[in-house]
Design a protein around this motif. Structure first.
Motif, short mmCIF file in Angstrom:
data_model
loop_
_atom_site.label_atom_id
_atom_site.label_comp_id
_atom_site.label_asym_id
_atom_site.label_seq_id
_atom_site.Cartn_x
_atom_site.Cartn_y
_atom_site.Cartn_z
N ILE A 25 0.85 -1.24 0.02
CA ILE A 25 0.00 -0.03 0.04
C ILE A 25 0.82 0.99 0.08
CG2 ILE A 25 -1.97 1.22 1.16
CD1 ILE A 25 -2.65 -1.66 0.27
N ILE A 26 0.89 2.20 -1.07
CA ILE A 26 1.40 3.43 -1.01
C ILE A 26 0.68 4.19 -0.18
CG2 ILE A 26 2.37 5.26 -2.55
CD1 ILE A 26 4.13 2.82 -2.80
N ALA A 27 1.14 4.68 0.92
CA ALA A 27 0.14 5.56 1.68
C ALA A 27 0.69 7.13 1.78
CB ALA A 27 0.17 4.76 3.15
N ALA A 28 0.03 7.73 1.16
CA ALA A 28 0.51 9.17 1.18
C ALA A 28 0.04 10.06 2.46
CB ALA A 28 -0.22 10.20 0.13
N GLU A 29 0.91 10.46 3.10
CA GLU A 29 0.86 11.15 4.50
C GLU A 29 -0.37 12.23 4.60
OE1 GLU A 29 3.07 12.60 8.37
OE2 GLU A 29 4.06 12.00 6.52
N VAL A 30 -1.58 11.97 4.71
CA VAL A 30 -2.73 13.06 4.58
C VAL A 30 -3.53 12.81 5.80
CG1 VAL A 30 -4.55 14.18 3.31
CG2 VAL A 30 -2.75 13.30 1.73
N PRO A 31 -3.19 13.39 6.91
CA PRO A 31 -3.92 13.00 8.23
C PRO A 31 -5.53 13.74 7.87
CG PRO A 31 -2.45 14.70 8.41
CD PRO A 31 -2.36 14.32 7.35
N PRO A 32 -6.57 13.19 8.41
CA PRO A 32 -6.79 11.98 9.39
C PRO A 32 -6.83 10.70 8.44
CG PRO A 32 -8.90 12.90 9.17
CD PRO A 32 -7.71 13.92 8.33
N PHE A 33 -6.57 10.72 7.12
CA PHE A 33 -6.88 9.61 6.48
C PHE A 33 -5.43 8.54 6.58
CE2 PHE A 33 -8.46 13.29 4.10
CZ PHE A 33 -9.83 13.15 4.35
N LEU A 84 -3.12 5.11 -1.36
CA LEU A 84 -4.46 5.68 -0.46
C LEU A 84 -3.58 7.37 -0.17
CD1 LEU A 84 -5.03 3.26 2.55
CD2 LEU A 84 -6.51 4.16 0.88
N PRO A 85 -4.40 8.17 -0.02
CA PRO A 85 -5.96 8.32 -0.14
C PRO A 85 -6.17 9.32 -1.13
CG PRO A 85 -5.17 9.56 1.87
CD PRO A 85 -4.00 9.18 0.93
N PRO A 86 -5.97 9.03 -2.43
CA PRO A 86 -6.05 9.96 -3.64
C PRO A 86 -7.41 10.77 -3.70
CG PRO A 86 -5.97 7.99 -4.45
CD PRO A 86 -5.78 7.66 -3.20
N SER A 136 -0.98 18.02 -3.28
CA SER A 136 -2.31 17.69 -2.78
C SER A 136 -3.32 18.09 -3.86
CB SER A 136 -2.84 18.41 -1.66
OG SER A 136 -2.70 20.06 -1.80
N TYR A 137 -4.60 17.48 -3.55
CA TYR A 137 -5.66 17.98 -4.63
C TYR A 137 -6.06 19.59 -4.28
CZ TYR A 137 -9.91 17.72 -7.30
OH TYR A 137 -10.88 17.87 -8.50
N GLY A 138 -6.02 19.88 -2.90
CA GLY A 138 -6.06 21.51 -2.76
C GLY A 138 -5.22 22.28 -3.68
N GLN A 139 -4.16 21.85 -3.88
CA GLN A 139 -3.10 22.87 -4.60
C GLN A 139 -3.68 22.79 -5.96
OE1 GLN A 139 0.84 21.07 -4.98
NE2 GLN A 139 1.63 23.27 -5.74
N SER A 140 -3.88 21.53 -6.69
CA SER A 140 -4.84 21.43 -7.89
C SER A 140 -5.79 22.47 -8.15
CB SER A 140 -5.13 19.94 -8.47
OG SER A 140 -4.07 19.22 -8.16
N LEU A 141 -6.61 22.51 -7.24
CA LEU A 141 -7.92 23.29 -7.11
C LEU A 141 -7.41 24.80 -7.02
CD1 LEU A 141 -10.28 21.39 -4.71
CD2 LEU A 141 -10.50 21.59 -7.28
N ILE A 142 -6.58 25.14 -6.27
CA ILE A 142 -6.16 26.51 -6.06
C ILE A 142 -5.49 27.05 -7.12
CG2 ILE A 142 -4.09 26.64 -4.77
CD1 ILE A 142 -7.51 28.39 -3.74
N ALA A 155 3.93 19.73 4.52
CA ALA A 155 2.96 18.93 5.12
C ALA A 155 2.03 19.83 5.77
CB ALA A 155 3.73 18.21 6.63
N GLU A 156 0.71 19.60 5.74
CA GLU A 156 -0.21 20.34 6.17
C GLU A 156 0.03 21.13 7.56
OE1 GLU A 156 -2.00 21.34 4.18
OE2 GLU A 156 -3.09 19.80 3.01
N ALA A 157 0.70 20.34 8.54
CA ALA A 157 0.94 21.15 9.86
C ALA A 157 1.74 22.31 9.62
CB ALA A 157 1.78 20.14 10.53
N ASN A 158 2.32 22.34 8.55
CA ASN A 158 3.10 23.62 8.34
C ASN A 158 2.06 24.82 7.96
OD1 ASN A 158 5.44 22.63 8.64
ND2 ASN A 158 5.78 22.15 6.23
N ASN A 159 1.10 24.44 7.32
CA ASN A 159 0.05 25.44 6.81
C ASN A 159 -0.60 25.91 8.18
OD1 ASN A 159 0.34 25.79 4.08
ND2 ASN A 159 -0.60 23.92 3.71
N ALA A 160 -0.95 24.99 9.08
CA ALA A 160 -1.62 25.21 10.27
C ALA A 160 -1.25 26.30 11.21
CB ALA A 160 -1.98 23.97 11.18
#
Length: 244
Positions: A25-33, A84-86, A136-142, A155-160
């Motif tokens: 399983i290729i698991a992309a680090e995207v919490p909480p998924f 996971l989890p595209p 991330s998909y958020g990057q594609s959308l924006i 990592a998303e923690a940096n954005n928080a």
């Protein structure tokens, strides 16, 4: 003396065979998924769903944890792994085999109550700096919105943290990811202001287009059965999941 040696050789061969048959399983680090664990396998909503499906299929799993951008590239070059989890999107449609959706999600604009108390809208974006996770998909959308200043991070923690400090004015992210990341960073959940929805979508189990169809069907049926019997819903409830 030969018996212990033979036993050791047999055990080594058995372990090697078991490992060879484990589903990767290729698991992309995207919490909480998918959540990084510094001891053992990763955890998270999508991981637990896959582990339960694997238990029902009697399939051993091996997880390879990595950033989303790398996970997408790796899966495009490895026909024997699951991803996971595209998020499924028109741009990615032909790049992967979309086995089954796991849960619904909304990608939204998020601001900080201290710096931008009103819900952030798409119309305001040209005047704002928006944080995204690279790949991330958020990057594609924006990035499809003209004249938006985008700051990618690993990592998303940096954005928080950047949002709390006022270094970015908005955050393009899955809503459940924003909530989980904010709490893990030790920041108040009440500080997040949910703004305009960029897109409602779904988190998927995916694979390379050449992944064996019969194997894909087995995983699809197992996860569909989990949805019918309520076990999938029970897993995601443990993570304070909010439906879009």
């Amino acid at each position: 003396m030969r018996i212990p040696v033979l036993l050791l050789a047999f055990c080594t061969l058995w372990l090697t065979t078991e490992s060879a048959h484990a589903v990767v399983i290729i698991a992309a680090e995207v919490p909480p998924f998918v959540i990084r664990s510094y001891q053992g396998a990763p955890s998270g909503m999508a991981i637990e769903v896959l582990e339960e499906a694997a238990r029902r299929l009697d399939e051993p799993l091996t997880f390879e944890l990595m950033p989303m951008a790398r996970a997408l590239i790796q899966t495009r070059h490895r026909p024997d792994v699951l991803l996971l989890p595209p998020v499924r999107s028109p741009q990615r449609e032909s790049q992967f085999l979309w086995i089954t959706p796991l849960l619904d999600e909304a990608f939204v604009l998020v601001s900080h109550r201290q710096h931008h108390p009103a819900p952030l809208t798409i119309e305001e974006l040209p005047a704002q700096t928006i944080g995204v996770m690279r790949g991330s998909y958020g990057q594609s959308l924006i990035q499809s919105i003209a004249e938006t200043r985008v700051e990618p991070v690993a990592a998303e923690a940096n954005n928080a943290n950047k949002l709390a400090l006022g270094r970015i004015q908005g955050w393009a992210v899955a809503w459940n990811t924003a909530r989980y990341t904010q709490q893990q960073a030790g920041l108040p959940l009440a500080s997040l202001v949910r703004g305009e929805t960029l897109q409602r979508t779904a988190i998927y189990l995916a694979a390379h287009p050449d992944f064996p169809p019969s194997e894909a069907a087995r995983w699809r049926k197992a996860i569909q059965a989990m949805r019918r019997d309520g076990s999938l819903a029970n897993i995601i409830k443990q993570y304070d999941y909010q439906a879009p």
